[in-house]
Write a protein that holds these residues in place. Structure first.
Motif, short mmCIF file in Angstrom:
data_model
loop_
_atom_site.label_atom_id
_atom_site.label_comp_id
_atom_site.label_asym_id
_atom_site.label_seq_id
_atom_site.Cartn_x
_atom_site.Cartn_y
_atom_site.Cartn_z
N PRO A 1 2.49 22.39 -6.38
CA PRO A 1 1.69 21.97 -6.18
C PRO A 1 0.35 22.29 -6.14
O PRO A 1 -0.03 23.73 -5.18
CB PRO A 1 1.73 21.16 -5.13
N VAL A 2 -0.45 22.52 -7.36
CA VAL A 2 -1.32 23.52 -8.05
C VAL A 2 -2.84 22.91 -7.52
O VAL A 2 -4.12 23.28 -6.94
CB VAL A 2 -1.69 24.37 -9.25
N ALA A 3 -3.11 21.21 -7.24
CA ALA A 3 -3.89 20.86 -6.85
C ALA A 3 -3.86 19.84 -5.46
O ALA A 3 -2.25 18.78 -5.96
CB ALA A 3 -4.34 19.82 -7.80
N PRO A 4 -3.98 18.98 -5.13
CA PRO A 4 -3.71 17.78 -4.01
C PRO A 4 -3.68 16.42 -4.63
O PRO A 4 -3.74 16.71 -6.48
CB PRO A 4 -5.46 17.38 -3.62
N PHE A 5 -2.21 15.34 -4.51
CA PHE A 5 -1.60 14.58 -5.47
C PHE A 5 -3.26 13.28 -5.67
O PHE A 5 -2.32 13.48 -6.70
CB PHE A 5 -0.70 14.35 -4.03
N SER A 6 -3.91 13.31 -5.20
CA SER A 6 -5.03 12.47 -5.65
C SER A 6 -4.94 13.22 -6.82
O SER A 6 -5.66 12.04 -7.14
CB SER A 6 -6.14 12.19 -4.53
N ILE A 7 -5.92 13.92 -6.43
CA ILE A 7 -7.15 14.70 -7.55
C ILE A 7 -6.10 14.42 -8.91
O ILE A 7 -6.37 14.45 -10.42
CB ILE A 7 -7.17 16.33 -7.19
N VAL A 8 -4.31 15.44 -8.77
CA VAL A 8 -3.83 15.43 -10.45
C VAL A 8 -3.18 14.06 -10.21
O VAL A 8 -3.28 13.84 -11.66
CB VAL A 8 -3.16 16.09 -9.98
N ASN A 9 -3.86 12.46 -9.81
CA ASN A 9 -3.34 12.01 -10.74
C ASN A 9 -4.92 11.18 -11.31
O ASN A 9 -4.08 10.98 -12.37
CB ASN A 9 -2.68 11.07 -9.36
N LEU A 10 -6.05 11.24 -10.82
CA LEU A 10 -6.89 11.17 -11.27
C LEU A 10 -7.56 12.10 -12.63
O LEU A 10 -7.81 11.53 -13.77
CB LEU A 10 -7.72 11.52 -10.31
N VAL A 11 -7.53 13.07 -12.90
CA VAL A 11 -7.50 13.40 -14.10
C VAL A 11 -6.15 13.77 -14.67
O VAL A 11 -6.69 13.26 -16.22
CB VAL A 11 -6.90 15.54 -13.50
N ALA A 12 -4.82 13.63 -14.60
CA ALA A 12 -4.47 12.13 -15.45
C ALA A 12 -4.50 11.17 -16.38
O ALA A 12 -4.47 11.17 -17.20
CB ALA A 12 -2.29 12.38 -14.84
N GLY A 13 -4.93 11.01 -15.32
CA GLY A 13 -5.28 8.83 -16.52
C GLY A 13 -6.58 9.47 -17.19
O GLY A 13 -6.38 8.88 -17.83
N SER A 14 -7.84 10.55 -16.54
CA SER A 14 -8.71 10.63 -17.55
C SER A 14 -8.40 11.57 -18.88
O SER A 14 -9.01 12.45 -19.78
CB SER A 14 -9.42 11.61 -17.14
N THR A 15 -6.74 11.53 -19.20
CA THR A 15 -6.39 12.55 -20.21
C THR A 15 -5.71 11.46 -21.31
O THR A 15 -6.02 10.09 -20.69
CB THR A 15 -5.20 13.54 -19.94
N THR A 16 -5.19 12.11 -22.35
CA THR A 16 -4.05 11.19 -22.83
C THR A 16 -3.02 11.34 -22.71
O THR A 16 -2.57 10.28 -23.87
CB THR A 16 -4.77 11.77 -25.11
N ILE A 17 -2.65 11.77 -21.85
CA ILE A 17 -0.82 11.05 -22.19
C ILE A 17 -0.63 10.16 -21.09
O ILE A 17 -1.76 9.10 -20.75
CB ILE A 17 -0.82 12.27 -20.32
N SER A 18 0.34 9.64 -21.60
CA SER A 18 1.15 8.62 -21.42
C SER A 18 0.97 7.79 -20.14
O SER A 18 1.37 8.36 -19.44
CB SER A 18 1.92 7.42 -22.38
N LEU A 19 1.09 6.65 -19.57
CA LEU A 19 1.56 6.92 -18.29
C LEU A 19 3.12 6.64 -17.94
O LEU A 19 2.79 7.41 -16.89
CB LEU A 19 1.15 4.78 -18.29
N ARG A 20 3.65 6.24 -19.09
CA ARG A 20 5.20 6.34 -19.11
C ARG A 20 5.62 7.97 -19.12
O ARG A 20 6.26 8.32 -18.07
CB ARG A 20 5.97 6.16 -20.63
N GLU A 21 4.59 8.81 -20.07
CA GLU A 21 5.12 10.56 -19.64
C GLU A 21 4.75 10.94 -18.10
O GLU A 21 5.10 11.39 -17.78
CB GLU A 21 4.26 11.43 -20.66
N PHE A 22 3.60 10.61 -18.02
CA PHE A 22 2.76 11.04 -16.25
C PHE A 22 3.90 10.22 -15.12
O PHE A 22 4.56 11.49 -14.65
CB PHE A 22 2.13 10.01 -16.05
N LEU A 23 4.49 9.18 -15.04
CA LEU A 23 5.15 8.55 -14.17
C LEU A 23 6.44 9.10 -14.57
O LEU A 23 7.74 9.62 -13.25
CB LEU A 23 5.45 7.70 -14.15
N LEU A 24 7.08 9.78 -15.16
CA LEU A 24 8.18 10.14 -15.97
C LEU A 24 8.27 12.20 -15.05
O LEU A 24 9.19 12.24 -13.43
CB LEU A 24 8.75 10.54 -17.08
N GLY A 25 6.91 11.89 -15.68
CA GLY A 25 7.00 13.24 -14.56
C GLY A 25 6.76 14.13 -13.21
O GLY A 25 7.73 15.01 -12.50
N THR A 26 6.27 12.74 -12.58
CA THR A 26 6.06 12.52 -10.96
C THR A 26 6.84 12.23 -10.62
O THR A 26 7.55 12.85 -9.46
CB THR A 26 5.12 11.59 -11.21
#
Length: 188
Positions: free
Chosen positions: A136-161
């Motif tokens: 964990p290099v950043a707080p959980f909530s911040i990573v989630n917000l930042v990931a949402g603002s990128t082009t990563i898909s929700l499926r890839e994001f949830l799988l990685g999480t």
């Protein structure tokens, strides 16, 4: 100065509450565990636990604390499943908020230092999310917000999480299971 006075007043109020209410009985380790376990036995309590992950994500409560509370409330097996489900629910909610807010507003909120994280998440997808969850290099909530603002898909994001959070949840469950036994029936 105002913050100092408010903090001093809050401490004084807590001291008065502690003095006149039987909080010291409730805050003993066995009492806390018993309260959490009664919460984990009811369907409404389980829904409250999952809702706590979403609310905790919005106020940037440490995810580790929520996982520990869930494991104490529900035991090791159900607790691991609920902790992962709650983590994914919170992550998906804040991911969606990051999508709605967009890159500009998220970077204004989170700071310029997250621009690097944002680029890596967009380039590497699931693998980057997995690594950020493992280390964990950043707080959980911040990573989630930042990931949402990128082009990563929700499926890839949830799988990685899910892949990145699972080992930590399993380790915490094993540690807490042993610690709970020591707190409820302490022996030399």
């Amino acid at each position: 100065l105002l913050v100092g006075y408010l903090l001093l007043g809050a401490i004084g109020l807590l001291a008065l509450v502690w003095r006149w209410l039987p909080l010291d009985d409730w805050i003993q380790a066995s009492g806390v565990i018993a309260q959490l376990q009664s919460l984990g036995r009811s369907p409404l309590g389980l829904m409250a636990l999952l809702g706590g992950y979403v609310v905790g994500g919005f106020v940037a409560l440490p995810i580790t604390l929520l996982i520990i509370l869930t494991l104490l409330a529900c035991g090791p097996w159900l607790g691991m499943s609920l902790a992962l489900a709650g983590s994914l629910l919170s992550a998906a909610t804040l991911f969606g908020l990051g999508r709605v807010l967009g890159r500009y507003h998220v970077q204004r909120f989170a700071g310029r230092r997250v621009a690097y994280l944002s680029r890596r998440l967009a380039q590497r997808g699931t693998w980057a999310v997995f690594l950020v969850r493992m280390i964990p290099v950043a707080p959980f909530s911040i990573v989630n917000l930042v990931a949402g603002s990128t082009t990563i898909s929700l499926r890839e994001f949830l799988l990685g999480t899910a892949l990145g959070m699972s080992p930590g949840i399993v380790v915490l469950s094993a540690i807490l299971h042993g610690l709970e036994g020591a707190l409820l029936a302490p022996t030399p």
